[in-house]
Enzyme design. Structure first.
Site, PDB file in Angstrom:
ATOM      1  CB  SER A   8      -2.296   3.665  -1.640  1.00  0.00           C
ATOM      2  OG  SER A   8      -0.939   2.056  -2.164  1.00  0.00           O
TER       3      SER A   8
ATOM      4  CG  HIS B 209      -1.921  -1.123   1.390  1.00  0.00           C
ATOM      5  ND1 HIS B 209      -1.753   0.036   1.847  1.00  0.00           N
ATOM      6  CD2 HIS B 209      -2.524  -0.628  -0.474  1.00  0.00           C
ATOM      7  CE1 HIS B 209      -1.263   0.607   1.217  1.00  0.00           C
ATOM      8  NE2 HIS B 209      -1.557   0.498   0.059  1.00  0.00           N
TER       9      HIS B 209
ATOM     10  CG  ASP C 233      -0.500  -1.043   5.173  1.00  0.00           C
ATOM     11  OD1 ASP C 233      -0.791  -2.025   3.846  1.00  0.00           O
ATOM     12  OD2 ASP C 233      -1.594  -0.493   4.563  1.00  0.00           O
TER      13      ASP C 233
HETATM   14  C1  MLT Z   1       3.508   3.824  -3.336  1.00  0.00           C
HETATM   15  O1  MLT Z   1       4.084   3.291  -3.883  1.00  0.00           O
HETATM   16  O2  MLT Z   1       3.115   4.950  -3.216  1.00  0.00           O
HETATM   17  C2  MLT Z   1       3.565   2.658  -2.089  1.00  0.00           C
HETATM   18  O3  MLT Z   1       4.082   2.024  -2.091  1.00  0.00           O
HETATM   19  C3  MLT Z   1       1.849   2.397  -1.460  1.00  0.00           C
HETATM   20  C4  MLT Z   1       1.419   1.842  -3.530  1.00  0.00           C
HETATM   21  O4  MLT Z   1       0.828   1.792  -4.395  1.00  0.00           O
HETATM   22  O5  MLT Z   1       1.436   0.029  -3.189  1.00  0.00           O
END
Ligand code: MLT
Length: 209
Positions: free
Chosen positions: A110, A191, A160
């Site tokens: 992520s 996700h 996701d």
């Molecule tokens: C981010 O902020 O890098 C992406 O939206 C994924 C997350 O960290 O939730």
């Protein structure tokens, strides 16, 4: 060590030395709200015996560590992405010197996958490749990087709610255009991390030594 290089101590981190000769070290990069301990079990599962370097993101969002600032979910502060990607690249360079490591493969989840992708495009020499789990485009117009010879596995989730599939496809295109050898798998997942991610990452890493 040059003064331009961030000392290893700039990032709270954990380092687990490897005990398998020739195993490529992993740079483990957690998701929003994670920390330096989060991905150690994953690293041990997908690359047994590899050295593991696991920093904690230095940006806080409501107390939750991240690797760069965002303005809203999926809306990034691009100046901060660039600044933080360089900071992290300097940390990796300093940690490599301290521990005598070859360039690591980043394994990011992520937000950690997004900073790994940014680092690959801004500092292509720092990483040997990347496993980017639930990644999206961190920089809309990245500089031209030469990523030839660097493999990247992108693992996306078809359901996701945070990363639209088209965004992950665009990231795969950016990395391929820079010469990286990209494998992009879209899993029947959301996700969150699944067993399929672990299996695919382990197989992909094993095929690369
Ligand atoms: C981010 O902020 O890098 C992406 O939206 C994924 C997350 O960290 O939730």
């Amino acid at each position: 060590m040059s003064t331009a290089t961030s000392p290893v101590t700039d990032f709270v981190h954990r380092f687990v030395p490897g005990d398998r000769a020739g195993a490529r070290p992993l740079l483990l990069l957690h998701g929003t709200g994670g920390d330096e301990s989060d991905l150690l079990p994953l690293g041990q599962m997908i690359a047994p015996g590899a050295a593991l370097l696991s920093p904690r993101g230095r940006v806080l969002e409501n107390g939750m560590p991240r690797f760069f600032r965002r303005l809203a979910e999926g809306v990034f502060d691009h100046e901060d992405v660039v600044r933080r990607a360089h900071e992290l690249a300097d940390f990796v360079t300093a940690a490599r010197q301290q521990h005598g490591l070859p360039p690591p493969i980043a394994v990011g989840f992520s937000n950690g996958a997004n900073i790994a992708a940014a680092m690959m495009m801004l500092r292509p020499e720092v990483l040997a490749g990347g496993v980017l789990i639930r990644a999206m485009v961190p920089l809309p117009e990245p500089p031209q990087a030469d990523l030839s010879g660097r493999p990247v596995l992108i693992l996306s989730g078809a359901m996701d709610p945070i990363v639209p599939e088209a965004d992950a496809v665009r990231l795969a295109g950016q990395l391929s255009a820079a010469g990286a050898g990209v494998t992009h798998e879209i899993l029947p997942a959301g996700h969150g991390l699944t067993q399929a991610d672990v299996t695919l990452a382990r197989r992909w890493l094993a095929e690369r030594g």
